[in-house]
Design an enzyme around this catalytic site. Structure first.
Site, PDB file in Angstrom:
ATOM      1  N   GLU A 159      66.538  42.025  43.774  1.00 42.56           N
ATOM      2  CA  GLU A 159      66.985  41.093  44.818  1.00 42.56           C
ATOM      3  C   GLU A 159      67.766  39.887  44.299  1.00 42.56           C
ATOM      4  O   GLU A 159      67.401  38.736  44.553  1.00 42.56           O
ATOM      5  CB  GLU A 159      65.773  40.631  45.651  1.00 42.56           C
ATOM      6  CG  GLU A 159      65.009  41.800  46.246  1.00 42.56           C
ATOM      7  CD  GLU A 159      63.839  41.389  47.145  1.00 42.56           C
ATOM      8  OE1 GLU A 159      63.590  40.189  47.288  1.00 42.56           O
ATOM      9  OE2 GLU A 159      63.185  42.287  47.687  1.00 42.56           O
ATOM     10  N   ASN A 200      68.194  46.398  41.965  1.00 41.22           N
ATOM     11  CA  ASN A 200      67.500  46.788  43.197  1.00 41.22           C
ATOM     12  C   ASN A 200      67.707  45.693  44.228  1.00 41.22           C
ATOM     13  O   ASN A 200      67.665  44.512  43.901  1.00 41.22           O
ATOM     14  CB  ASN A 200      66.003  46.954  42.865  1.00 41.22           C
ATOM     15  CG  ASN A 200      65.223  47.670  43.946  1.00 41.22           C
ATOM     16  OD1 ASN A 200      65.713  48.622  44.553  1.00 41.22           O
ATOM     17  ND2 ASN A 200      63.998  47.217  44.199  1.00 41.22           N
ATOM     18  N   HIS A 235      63.739  49.026  53.249  1.00 43.53           N
ATOM     19  CA  HIS A 235      62.723  48.566  54.209  1.00 43.53           C
ATOM     20  C   HIS A 235      63.456  48.491  55.539  1.00 43.53           C
ATOM     21  O   HIS A 235      64.419  47.741  55.680  1.00 43.53           O
ATOM     22  CB  HIS A 235      62.232  47.164  53.830  1.00 43.53           C
ATOM     23  CG  HIS A 235      61.440  47.130  52.564  1.00 43.53           C
ATOM     24  ND1 HIS A 235      60.174  47.650  52.462  1.00 43.53           N
ATOM     25  CD2 HIS A 235      61.729  46.633  51.342  1.00 43.53           C
ATOM     26  CE1 HIS A 235      59.715  47.479  51.236  1.00 43.53           C
ATOM     27  NE2 HIS A 235      60.637  46.864  50.530  1.00 43.53           N
ATOM     28  N   GLU A 265      62.038  51.580  48.071  1.00 42.57           N
ATOM     29  CA  GLU A 265      60.889  50.904  48.706  1.00 42.57           C
ATOM     30  C   GLU A 265      60.820  51.186  50.198  1.00 42.57           C
ATOM     31  O   GLU A 265      60.507  50.315  51.005  1.00 42.57           O
ATOM     32  CB  GLU A 265      60.977  49.382  48.508  1.00 42.57           C
ATOM     33  CG  GLU A 265      61.100  48.942  47.077  1.00 42.57           C
ATOM     34  CD  GLU A 265      60.987  47.431  46.891  1.00 42.57           C
ATOM     35  OE1 GLU A 265      60.579  46.725  47.830  1.00 42.57           O
ATOM     36  OE2 GLU A 265      61.314  46.976  45.784  1.00 42.57           O
ATOM     37  N   ASP A 267      60.148  51.858  53.974  1.00 45.49           N
ATOM     38  CA  ASP A 267      59.184  51.955  55.065  1.00 45.49           C
ATOM     39  C   ASP A 267      59.947  51.771  56.369  1.00 45.49           C
ATOM     40  O   ASP A 267      61.060  51.242  56.375  1.00 45.49           O
ATOM     41  CB  ASP A 267      57.981  51.006  54.919  1.00 45.49           C
ATOM     42  CG  ASP A 267      58.324  49.607  54.472  1.00 45.49           C
ATOM     43  OD1 ASP A 267      59.461  49.171  54.697  1.00 45.49           O
ATOM     44  OD2 ASP A 267      57.452  48.933  53.904  1.00 45.49           O
TER      45      ASP A 267
END
Ligand code: XIL
Length: 337
Positions: A159, A200, A235, A265, A267
């Protein structure tokens, strides 16, 4: 995910103590049959927390039976692994890496440089650039050396960008400028020349931040920075999800630069199960179709232990560990035929 929701989620998860309250520590039991290492065409991973794995049978069993890769959800973060300057606590990280070995799973190391979950000794001091560079190099070497040959893929810088696509104005950037990114990759490469090194990013699948992210990666490649791959956290929600064409385009774009890509990651919150399954399927199909996709990781195992608000129900297993439609959607496109 909108920034405000993301912050709330971090605070809630942080307040819950990352699952370590009363955790006895030690080895994680392998009391279910591990999925075959080569069950899928690409690894399907989960973020894993040793505290949750020790405490909850459903979480541990689904983790063992379903996933062929794990990412430490918190165990390798600075605040956990490097609590005082020069003092490292590897218990939880070791437990996970050892669990991965005993169950035949790949490990993605996460994260070497980030601006969240930093220890106070780091954030509450004014560093001179040379000092901070030394601290950073020492941290990266300590982790990468320790897990050499056992961690296949590292999120070296996590990030780096703010929502507007500029660099996040964190302690690394304020002290070292944008050069901290290249520096971290160079130190990591020397520490383990055979690990794949990733950048990432969150919320970088679509929109302005996505373009800024790809531009940053182009620039790193142009300057000869030793980077191997580009992580898309993914996400997302039923409404905001990147569609199949967009996901394919991301893998193609990084592939043109000679880089791997991964969904790191995922979801899918705030939606009903049918739509959620569709979003997982799109991502699994995009990864399956891209020669340069090195895997798809979901951020958790069961809805009981998601980092998001409980009502998000963003993961492929429900609170009790029963599979949701999302599980089949995730696994089918990647199952080896
Ligand atoms: C989250 C963890 O899941 C939580 O337990 C913790 O409290 C905060 O961090 N992007 C990342 C991950 O790269 O490391 C974050 O994990 C989620 C967002």
């Amino acid at each position: 995910m909108p920034a405000a929701r993301y912050l709330v989620a971090i605070l809630v998860a942080g307040a819950a103590g990352c699952g370590n309250g009363g955790d006895p520590g030690g080895a994680i039991d392998v009391d279910a049959k591990p999925v075959a290492r080569d069950a899928y065409a690409k690894p399907i991973g989960a973020a894993a927390d040793p505290g949750y794995a020790r405490a909850d049978d459903a979480y541990r069993h689904r983790l063992i039976e379903t996933f062929t890769s794990i990412t430490p959800e918190n165990a390798m973060k600075w605040a956990v692994v490097h609590p005082a300057e020069g003092r490292f606590e590897f218990d939880d990280a070791d437990a996970l890496v050892d669990f991965a070995r005993r169950t035949g799973k790949r490990v993605r190391g996460h994260p070497l440089v980030w601006d969240v979950q930093l220890p106070e000794w780091l954030t509450e001091r004014d560093w001179r650039p040379a000092q901070l560079r030394r601290v950073l190099a020492r941290h990266i070497r300590a982790l990468v050396h320790r897990y050499r040959g056992r961690v296949d893929e590292w999120d070296v810088v996590n990030e780096p960008l703010a929502d507007d696509g500029g660099f996040a104005k964190n302690v690394w950037f304020r002290t070292l400028g944008p050069a901290y990114v290249a520096y971290a990759f160079r130190v990591a490469r020397r520490a383990d020349p055979s690990a794949r090194l990733f950048i990432n990013e969150i919320d970088a699948e679509t929109g302005r931040k996505s373009l800024a992210y790809l531009r940053l990666v182009v620039e790193l490649k142009r300057r000869g920075v030793p980077i191997d791959g580009v992580g898309f956290q993914n996400h997302t929600t039923g409404k905001d999800a990147a569609g199949p064409a967009r996901l394919r385009a991301l893998f193609t774009a990084v592939g043109r630069l000679g880089l791997a890509g991964a969904i790191t990651e995922m979801d899918v919150g705030a939606t009903e199960e049918g739509r959620q399954a569709r979003v997982y399927r799109d991502a699994a199909e995009a990864c399956a179709a891209a020669a340069n996709c090195t895997g798809l990781t979901v951020w958790g195992v069961t809805d009981r232990f998601s980092w998001l608000e409980p009502q998000s129900r963003a993961l492929p297993f429900d609170e009790g560990g029963e599979p949701k439609p999302a599980l089949r959607a995730l696994v089918e496109p990647l199952r080896r035929r």
